[in-house]
Design an enzyme around this catalytic site. Structure first.
Site, mmCIF file in Angstrom:
data_model
loop_
_atom_site.group_PDB
_atom_site.id
_atom_site.type_symbol
_atom_site.label_atom_id
_atom_site.label_comp_id
_atom_site.label_asym_id
_atom_site.label_seq_id
_atom_site.Cartn_x
_atom_site.Cartn_y
_atom_site.Cartn_z
ATOM 1 N N ASP A 291 0.871 -1.173 0.000
ATOM 2 C CA ASP A 291 0.000 0.000 0.000
ATOM 3 C C ASP A 291 0.914 1.231 0.000
ATOM 4 O OD1 ASP A 291 -2.095 1.788 0.080
ATOM 5 O OD2 ASP A 291 -3.184 0.744 1.664
HETATM 6 C C1 BGC Z 1 -5.024 3.267 0.091
HETATM 7 C C2 BGC Z 1 -5.040 2.287 -1.054
HETATM 8 C C3 BGC Z 1 -4.855 3.044 -2.357
HETATM 9 C C4 BGC Z 1 -3.574 3.844 -2.297
HETATM 10 C C5 BGC Z 1 -3.298 4.629 -3.556
HETATM 11 C C6 BGC Z 1 -3.831 4.189 0.058
HETATM 12 O O1 BGC Z 1 -3.993 5.209 0.975
HETATM 13 O O2 BGC Z 1 -5.051 2.561 1.313
HETATM 14 O O3 BGC Z 1 -6.233 1.565 -1.056
HETATM 15 O O4 BGC Z 1 -4.860 2.135 -3.424
HETATM 16 O O5 BGC Z 1 -3.663 4.762 -1.215
HETATM 17 O O6 BGC Z 1 -4.149 5.714 -3.662
#
Ligand code: BGC
Length: 763
Positions: A291
């Site tokens: 993530d």
């Molecule tokens: C989220 C993810 C997301 C990523 C990119 C993170 O804060 O938890 O689900 O894909 O950001 O935006």
């Protein structure tokens, strides 16, 4: 961390485990000619008849160390963070990994796309807003899930992306979790199947799919540091099972590891989760991507099984990884394996042979698909005296109240936010839909209700912010329809299950003024309803998507019969939950969930003890503790009635059959549910969902329903054997239309236990 994102605007070989339901940008960025078309004889990997592993290995043989390092991390925050550099070839999504032009390996352009493609506005594009994933799951329809994913895949492809980052399959353990609308359900089998089907739909468009957030990212409060605790067996049988099923079904290119710790170690450097469970036991062939800023180390993470660091600015997998490989602290073979997993995923999904072709997204087809899914997803929770469906000839006046129903429907926030066409319907401004603000989409329930009602019906609309005014309007109408909303977003949990902004008072005032009150909910997860006994109709529409207004109005007026069933328990009160408060969230006064909640980025480090409920997630907890919910898991009414009879179970408990009859006067869909209670020796004294079937029956029609039962769903996870075991003893099989209403029961004795699967010993 993500708090500084100022521009957040925007099958493994275990096939027999599977359930019964089956129901050119990159090239252009590098010169306009698809790589396949450029293939020269020396490109020994170009032959599409070769398997993806062979093709990947042949290409990797030609790569330099620097090229390999380039593939295992993103190129930075890009458009997500104001002022961050945006790499050439970046398509305006959440992530970008530059390809290798000399090998004709395309860039990877990743787009957040949980409920539709995010950040379309920045590029002047359109994207369809689908109902929430939670809503989709209320359809219990694997085909609808495939359709859902195929809308996302189709639009990603048209916009020039080749990888989706959606596919949230975390279990709903915490009903106040801000991201529940991105997730599927509180049951691992329902979640695994629906999200697996969704990812299959995405990938059917030659887009790399992703399943996230691995694992136990079940609340937002303290998500970057919290330590989720759960014993290995309970983990395998609940949250991991959802991932296992979804991954087995979809074989996605990517699995995104989560921010939080699990039993001590951060998920993105957790050897048990990544190497042992995901890659070894499940035989996952794709790559693990972090993530965004969930990576915490170079050597430890690489050795624990992380294959790609996103978004990459932290530099764990750039120069430091190169040095670690040169010094031998990360073996060259491990780096090659990381790259193999990524390139293999690209070949397998088809993004190299059939790169995206930019085209105009079809908004009409998208809206029709979204509406169809929503029509299967709305759950009728209460219909006292048969107030619904409304009969146009009989309803002469309606007061529509609150929820901005005059202009649109609510959507969920965070990285799942889709940009609203024309801007926020309640505050239209040019640009992207901003982070941290409730965004309404232009699908007005009021307008659609007007279309469904008979000509001459007097329909008024009043805002919901003044209960007295609303009650006055309600008093002078034959029927009052109150729209209530609960805005939820990534980064924040609701402090309580109460509707925010004193909407409980609004409903109470309207109900006191008009006995024919119907409440329509637009919400991100379960809410309490202290007014439930005083209203006649309750309609759960979730976040209903761009076709929401139409779907709601068509259901209210009986053009369709409600058929959704709850994928999550609605508790009567928070004190009935295993965690009466969100762990780590200081209790505050007031019932405005958004304001009173904690955010993920608060630097805190605390345990969240999921061993309190362990395997007894959701409806299982309520049965175990003998507590009544407000509305149980699997529950939903219809405009017709279904009668269950004649349950038969074969001697090996591998097949159930029963009779289902539509005893009402109109056609409708029923979701027939099968639950199993394992022998006492299993130590799981509650029923668990083991199968279901969604069927359409004409009025008066009767049908024999056959449903195979997967042995996996009759099993427990033996940590000693490191395998699933179907125990011996007395099983109870129950069938009916809700987890709390199962008229058919059958007991059977299975004399011997059975090993259901051996784990796959492949790193
Ligand atoms: C989220 C993810 C997301 C990523 C990119 C993170 O804060 O938890 O689900 O894909 O950001 O935006």
């Amino acid at each position: 961390m993500s708090d500084s994102r100022t521009l957040r605007t925007g099958a493994m070989a275990i096939v027999f485990l599977l359930p019964v339901f089956w129901g050119t940008f990159a090239a252009n960025a590098q010169g306009g000619i698809p790589p396949a078309a450029q293939s020269a004889p020396q490109q020994s990997w170009a032959d599409p008849s070769l398997d993806p592993d062979t093709r990947a290995d042949r290409m990797i043989d030609q790569m330099t160390l620097d090229e390999k390092i380039q593939l295992v991390h993103g190129a930075g925050w890009g458009v997500l963070r104001a002022g961050a550099p945006v790499a050439q070839g970046h398509n305006g999504g959440a992530g970008f990994v530059p390809g290798i032009p000399r090998l004709h390996l395309p860039d990877i352009n990743l787009a957040d796309s949980a409920v539709g493609v995010r950040m379309a506005a920045l590029q002047g594009r359109y994207a369809t807003l689908l109902p929430s994933v939670l809503g989709l799951s209320a359809s219990w329809d694997p085909d609808a899930a495939f359709l859902y994913g195929s809308v996302i895949g189709r639009e990603l492809r048209a916009q020039g992306f080749n990888m989706s980052i959606g596919g949230g399959v975390d279990l709903i353990r915490e009903p106040r979790n801000g991201r529940n609308f991105e997730y599927s359900s509180e049951d691992p089998i329902l979640s695994g199947i629906l999200v697996g089907q969704l990812a299959r739909g995405v990938q059917s468009n030659h887009i790399m799919g992703d399943i996230k957030h691995y694992v136990l990212n079940d609340q937002e409060t303290g998500r970057n540091t919290l330590n989720a605790l759960l014993t290995p067996r309970a983990l395998r049988e609940t949250d991991l099972l959802a991932f296992q099923i979804a991954i087995a079904l979809a074989q996605p290119a990517g699995v995104m590891c989560s921010y939080n710790r699990v039993n001590g170690d951060y998920a993105c450097q957790n050897d048990f989760l990544l190497n042992r469970v995901l890659k070894q036991d499940w035989g996952f062939k794709g790559f693990v991507l972090s993530d965004w800023e969930a990576t915490h180390s170079t050597v430890k993470a690489a050795l624990a099984g992380l294959d790609m660091d996103q978004p990459g600015d932290d530099n764990y997998f750039s120069e430091p990884l190169k040095q670690a490989v040169l010094s031998g602290s990360v073996p060259q073979a491990r780096l090659d394996r990381m790259v193999h997993r990524i390139v293999r995923g690209m070949f397998a999904a088809g993004v190299i042979d059939q790169p995206p072709v930019r085209s105009v997204v079809d908004p009409f087809r998208g809206r029709d698909d979204a509406r169809k899914i929503e029509e299967e997803s709305i759950v009728l929770l209460q219909n006292t005296g048969g107030i619904l469906p409304l009969v146009p000839a009989k309803v002469r006046s309606i007061a529509v109240i609150g929820g901005h129903a005059d202009v649109g429907v609510l959507s969920g926030g965070g990285s799942a936010q889709v940009d609203a066409p024309g801007g926020n319907a309640i505050d239209p401004k040019p640009g992207t839909s901003p982070w941290g603000v409730p965004i309404y989409f232009p699908s007005s329930p009021l307008r659609c209700i007007r279309r469904q009602a008979a000509a001459g019906t007097n329909i008024v609309y009043v805002q919901g912010d003044d209960p007295t005014r609303a009650a006055k309007a309600a008093a002078s109408a034959q029927v009052a329809i109150v729209f209530v909303t609960q805005w939820m977003t990534e980064g924040k949990d609701a402090a309580t299950l109460s509707l925010p902004d004193r909407q409980d008072d609004l409903v109470a005032a309207v109900a006191a003024a008009n006995p024919n009150t119907i409440v329509v909910l637009e919400n991100g997860g379960p809410v309490t309803m202290p007014w439930a006994p005083r209203v006649k109709g309750i309609v759960e529409s979730w976040y209903p998507g761009i076709g929401g207004g139409q779907a709601i109005a068509r259901l209210l007026f009986g053009r369709i019969s409600p058929s959704g069933k709850l994928p999550v328990t609605f508790p009567a009160t928070e004190s009935d939950l295993p965690h009466p408060q969100v762990t780590g969230l200081a209790p505050r006064t007031g019932n405005n969930g958004a304001d009173a909640s904690a955010t993920h980025n608060q630097a805190r480090d605390f345990p969240v003890d999921y061993n309190v409920e362990g395997m007894a997630v959701g409806y299982r907890w309520f049965q175990l503790k003998n507590r009544q919910s407000l509305f149980p898991f699997g529950f939903g009414l219809s405009y017709t009635h279904f009668v269950y009879s004649d349950l038969k179970v074969d001697a090996g408990a591998s097949n159930v059959s029963f009779n289902l009859r539509n005893s009402g006067a109109r056609a409708g869909d029923e979701i027939a549910e099968v639950y199993v209670t394992l022998p006492a020796s299993a130590g799981e004294p509650f029923r668990k969902l083991a199968g279901w079937k969604r069927l359409h029956l004409a009025a008066g029609e009767s049908r024999t329903v056959e449903l195979p039962l997967s042995p996996l769903y009759l099993s427990i996870y033996s940590t000693e054997k490191n395998a699933w075991v179907r125990p011996m003893g007395d099983f109870l099989i129950e069938v009916g239309g809700s987890s709390a209403n199962l008229p058919l029961r059958h007991s059977l004795h299975l004399a011997a236990s059975a090993l259901v699967t051996a784990n796959q010993p492949k790193p």
